[in-house]
Motif scaffolding. Structure first.
Motif, PDB file in Angstrom:
ATOM      1  N   LEU A   1       1.667  16.602  -1.332  1.00 22.13           N
ATOM      2  CA  LEU A   1       2.543  17.169  -2.357  1.00 22.13           C
ATOM      3  C   LEU A   1       2.072  18.545  -2.823  1.00 22.13           C
ATOM      4  CD1 LEU A   1       3.305  14.014  -4.549  1.00 22.13           C
ATOM      5  CD2 LEU A   1       4.924  15.284  -3.125  1.00 22.13           C
ATOM      6  N   GLY A   2       0.809  18.864  -2.610  1.00 21.54           N
ATOM      7  CA  GLY A   2       0.289  20.163  -3.015  1.00 21.54           C
ATOM      8  C   GLY A   2       0.350  21.215  -1.941  1.00 21.54           C
ATOM      9  N   LYS A   3       0.931  20.916  -0.778  1.00 15.86           N
ATOM     10  CA  LYS A   3       0.947  21.861   0.332  1.00 15.86           C
ATOM     11  C   LYS A   3       2.133  22.825   0.207  1.00 15.86           C
ATOM     12  CE  LYS A   3      -1.675  19.204   3.706  1.00 15.86           C
ATOM     13  NZ  LYS A   3      -1.700  18.589   5.051  1.00 15.86           N
ATOM     14  N   ASP A   4       2.053  23.900   0.982  1.00 20.02           N
ATOM     15  CA  ASP A   4       3.027  24.979   0.874  1.00 20.02           C
ATOM     16  C   ASP A   4       4.440  24.533   1.246  1.00 20.02           C
ATOM     17  OD1 ASP A   4       1.044  26.671   0.043  1.00 20.02           O
ATOM     18  OD2 ASP A   4       0.644  27.494   2.048  1.00 20.02           O
ATOM     19  N   TYR A   5       4.570  23.658   2.260  1.00 22.11           N
ATOM     20  CA  TYR A   5       5.915  23.314   2.706  1.00 22.11           C
ATOM     21  C   TYR A   5       6.684  22.546   1.624  1.00 22.11           C
ATOM     22  CZ  TYR A   5       4.615  18.411   3.666  1.00 22.11           C
ATOM     23  OH  TYR A   5       4.215  17.103   3.559  1.00 22.11           O
ATOM     24  N   VAL A   6       5.968  21.824   0.753  1.00 26.15           N
ATOM     25  CA  VAL A   6       6.627  21.115  -0.346  1.00 26.15           C
ATOM     26  C   VAL A   6       7.116  22.123  -1.387  1.00 26.15           C
ATOM     27  CG1 VAL A   6       6.294  19.461  -2.228  1.00 26.15           C
ATOM     28  CG2 VAL A   6       5.317  19.006   0.031  1.00 26.15           C
ATOM     29  N   ARG A   7       6.264  23.094  -1.724  1.00 27.53           N
ATOM     30  CA  ARG A   7       6.676  24.115  -2.688  1.00 27.53           C
ATOM     31  C   ARG A   7       7.844  24.946  -2.157  1.00 27.53           C
ATOM     32  NH1 ARG A   7       0.961  24.249  -3.702  1.00 27.53           N
ATOM     33  NH2 ARG A   7       0.662  25.798  -2.055  1.00 27.53           N
ATOM     34  N   THR A   8       7.828  25.237  -0.860  1.00 28.47           N
ATOM     35  CA  THR A   8       8.927  26.002  -0.262  1.00 28.47           C
ATOM     36  C   THR A   8      10.235  25.210  -0.316  1.00 28.47           C
ATOM     37  OG1 THR A   8       7.367  27.101   1.235  1.00 28.47           O
ATOM     38  CG2 THR A   8       9.712  27.172   1.821  1.00 28.47           C
ATOM     39  N   ALA A   9      10.156  23.920   0.004  1.00 24.74           N
ATOM     40  CA  ALA A   9      11.359  23.087  -0.037  1.00 24.74           C
ATOM     41  C   ALA A   9      11.894  22.954  -1.454  1.00 24.74           C
ATOM     42  CB  ALA A   9      11.042  21.704   0.539  1.00 24.74           C
ATOM     43  N   ARG A  10      11.003  22.821  -2.430  1.00 21.06           N
ATOM     44  CA  ARG A  10      11.449  22.731  -3.824  1.00 21.06           C
ATOM     45  C   ARG A  10      12.115  24.041  -4.263  1.00 21.06           C
ATOM     46  NH1 ARG A  10       9.159  18.738  -7.021  1.00 21.06           N
ATOM     47  NH2 ARG A  10      10.656  19.488  -8.567  1.00 21.06           N
ATOM     48  N   ALA A  11      11.552  25.163  -3.798  1.00 19.39           N
ATOM     49  CA  ALA A  11      12.126  26.468  -4.161  1.00 19.39           C
ATOM     50  C   ALA A  11      13.507  26.660  -3.545  1.00 19.39           C
ATOM     51  CB  ALA A  11      11.195  27.584  -3.711  1.00 19.39           C
TER      52      ALA A  11
ATOM     53  N   ALA B   1       0.832  -1.203   0.000  1.00 15.26           N
ATOM     54  CA  ALA B   1       0.000   0.000   0.000  1.00 15.26           C
ATOM     55  C   ALA B   1       0.868   1.255   0.000  1.00 15.26           C
ATOM     56  CB  ALA B   1      -0.931  -0.002   1.212  1.00 15.26           C
ATOM     57  N   ILE B   2       1.973   1.236   0.740  1.00 15.68           N
ATOM     58  CA  ILE B   2       2.867   2.400   0.762  1.00 15.68           C
ATOM     59  C   ILE B   2       3.519   2.600  -0.608  1.00 15.68           C
ATOM     60  CG2 ILE B   2       5.008   3.283   1.746  1.00 15.68           C
ATOM     61  CD1 ILE B   2       4.202   2.012   4.395  1.00 15.68           C
ATOM     62  N   LEU B   3       3.994   1.515  -1.215  1.00 17.63           N
ATOM     63  CA  LEU B   3       4.643   1.625  -2.525  1.00 17.63           C
ATOM     64  C   LEU B   3       3.662   2.098  -3.599  1.00 17.63           C
ATOM     65  CD1 LEU B   3       6.862  -1.597  -2.515  1.00 17.63           C
ATOM     66  CD2 LEU B   3       7.595   0.774  -2.189  1.00 17.63           C
ATOM     67  N   LEU B   4       2.487   1.463  -3.653  1.00 18.09           N
ATOM     68  CA  LEU B   4       1.500   1.849  -4.665  1.00 18.09           C
ATOM     69  C   LEU B   4       0.955   3.245  -4.401  1.00 18.09           C
ATOM     70  CD1 LEU B   4      -0.523  -1.499  -5.042  1.00 18.09           C
ATOM     71  CD2 LEU B   4       1.140  -0.526  -6.637  1.00 18.09           C
ATOM     72  N   GLY B   5       0.755   3.589  -3.122  1.00 20.11           N
ATOM     73  CA  GLY B   5       0.244   4.910  -2.787  1.00 20.11           C
ATOM     74  C   GLY B   5       1.218   6.010  -3.147  1.00 20.11           C
ATOM     75  N   LEU B   6       2.512   5.773  -2.906  1.00 19.07           N
ATOM     76  CA  LEU B   6       3.519   6.765  -3.300  1.00 19.07           C
ATOM     77  C   LEU B   6       3.522   6.958  -4.811  1.00 19.07           C
ATOM     78  CD1 LEU B   6       6.546   5.837  -1.004  1.00 19.07           C
ATOM     79  CD2 LEU B   6       5.187   7.935  -0.920  1.00 19.07           C
ATOM     80  N   ALA B   7       3.470   5.846  -5.557  1.00 15.92           N
ATOM     81  CA  ALA B   7       3.452   5.947  -7.022  1.00 15.92           C
ATOM     82  C   ALA B   7       2.196   6.668  -7.504  1.00 15.92           C
ATOM     83  CB  ALA B   7       3.539   4.555  -7.639  1.00 15.92           C
ATOM     84  N   GLN B   8       1.054   6.339  -6.902  1.00 20.28           N
ATOM     85  CA  GLN B   8      -0.199   6.968  -7.321  1.00 20.28           C
ATOM     86  C   GLN B   8      -0.216   8.451  -6.982  1.00 20.28           C
ATOM     87  OE1 GLN B   8      -3.760   5.434  -5.439  1.00 20.28           O
ATOM     88  NE2 GLN B   8      -4.896   5.602  -7.346  1.00 20.28           N
ATOM     89  N   GLY B   9       0.330   8.813  -5.828  1.00 26.20           N
ATOM     90  CA  GLY B   9       0.360  10.227  -5.453  1.00 26.20           C
ATOM     91  C   GLY B   9       1.300  11.047  -6.307  1.00 26.20           C
ATOM     92  N   VAL B  10       2.465  10.475  -6.649  1.00 22.18           N
ATOM     93  CA  VAL B  10       3.436  11.196  -7.462  1.00 22.18           C
ATOM     94  C   VAL B  10       2.947  11.347  -8.899  1.00 22.18           C
ATOM     95  CG1 VAL B  10       5.757  11.061  -8.435  1.00 22.18           C
ATOM     96  CG2 VAL B  10       5.386  10.540  -6.014  1.00 22.18           C
TER      97      VAL B  10
END
Length: 317
Positions: free
Chosen positions: A211-221, A113-122
């Motif tokens: 993945l759509g939250k602000d802390y992810v965008r900030t880290a990517r920036a 479930a973790i592997l498939l969920g990560l792939a599905q989310g990405v």
């Protein structure tokens, strides 16, 4: 945390009490009785009355209910009407098989479930995620007996790779651990396929939301690598709803396991529960329901504890 556990334990204990009470009265009010399972359907009324008197089933229902709780308070679950064995010892002989069975199935389904969920989310919205979604929908809608029957047909009957039923090879005096593991493959695979579908879909949606939250965008920036963000931050935050769902899935997993154990003739608690229900073996049936209720309570409490470790800021008020 301690006050939360005590409150949850108190409320859950009340739920278990109501559950066991309902099962007790519903089981005793069904037509027939264990006397016919012991003596056969052609038993005379006199012999049935004699067996009921010996088992105490001729007593008023409320008195039987009080006697059962009195025995439970003294650590006694009674005797099996059909097998004439103490229920506690009988349950332990089957519970060991169930613990191995469900431990393997839950561990495997959680990892997948973790592997498939990560792939599905990405890959949310792209063809890999749609392919995973089709897999999830197909196995989520499939009845447990159908999945079990198809696996037996393909891998046991047509290919002959795996045994179709039982827990060991009766042709060998000392079958060993390899034979035991081979008999576990098909039932564990069945429960895993049925369980991983809702878990992975739920986890995939949580990953996509994180993945759509602000802390992810900030880290990517700031130039942080995507894999580091995914495994160091997103995975930890997305695990909380997965842990909650795992705790709530215990009754569902066991319900499906009853059918799976019956199809594969696997001697676990699910198989014993099915057999006891058919024979109206009240002490065994009620004891298994009590165990299921307690496992559900423990599963929910463990889910809350793990969520508290994953996110100490979680409020339990």
């Amino acid at each position: 945390m301690i006050s939360m556990i005590l409150r949850r334990a108190a409320s859950s204990s009340l739920s278990v009490f109501v559950l066991v009470t309902l099962v007790f009265f519903m089981a005793h009010l069904t037509p027939g009785g264990p006397a016919y399972s012991i003596l056969g359907q052609k038993a005379t009324l006199a012999s049935v009355a004699q067996v009921n008197a010996r088992l105490g089933l001729d007593q008023p229902l409320l008195k039987q209910y009080g006697i059962w709780w009195w025995h439970l308070a003294h650590g006694q679950l009674g005797y099996s009407y059909l097998l004439n064995r103490p229920v506690g010892a009988l349950l332990w002989s089957y519970e060991r098989n169930t613990l191995v069975f469900y431990s393997a199935a839950i561990t495997l389904s959680t990892a997948l479930a973790i592997l498939l969920g990560l792939a599905q989310g990405v890959w949310f919205g792209r063809w890999p995620a749609r392919l995973i979604g089709a897999f999830q929908l197909g196995f989520y809608a499939a009845p447990p007996f159908f999945v079990a029957a198809m696996l037996v047909l393909w891998f046991a009957v047509q290919l002959g790779w795996l045994p179709a039923s039982g827990i060991t090879d009766l042709r060998s005096a000392h079958p060993g651990l390899g034979a035991y593991a081979a008999h576990l493959v098909l039932p564990v695979t069945t429960v895993t396929l049925l369980t991983v579908s809702p878990l992975s879909r739920y986890f995939g949606e949580a990953v996509h939301e994180e993945l759509g939250k602000d802390y992810v965008r900030t880290a990517r920036a700031k130039g942080v690598g995507f894999l580091r963000i995914l495994f160091a931050h997103v995975l930890r935050n997305a695990l909380r709803p997965l842990v909650t769902m795992l705790g709530l899935s215990f009754p569902y997993i066991f319900t499906g396991g009853v059918i799976v154990e019956s199809v594969f003739n696997y001697p676990g608690l699910g198989w014993l529960m099915w057999r006891s229900a058919l024979a109206q073996d009240y002490p065994v049936l009620i004891a298994i329901v009590l165990i299921i209720g307690l496992l559900t309570v423990i599963g929910n409490l463990l889910a809350d504890l793990v969520n508290g470790l994953l996110d100490p800021r979680a409020s339990y008020e």
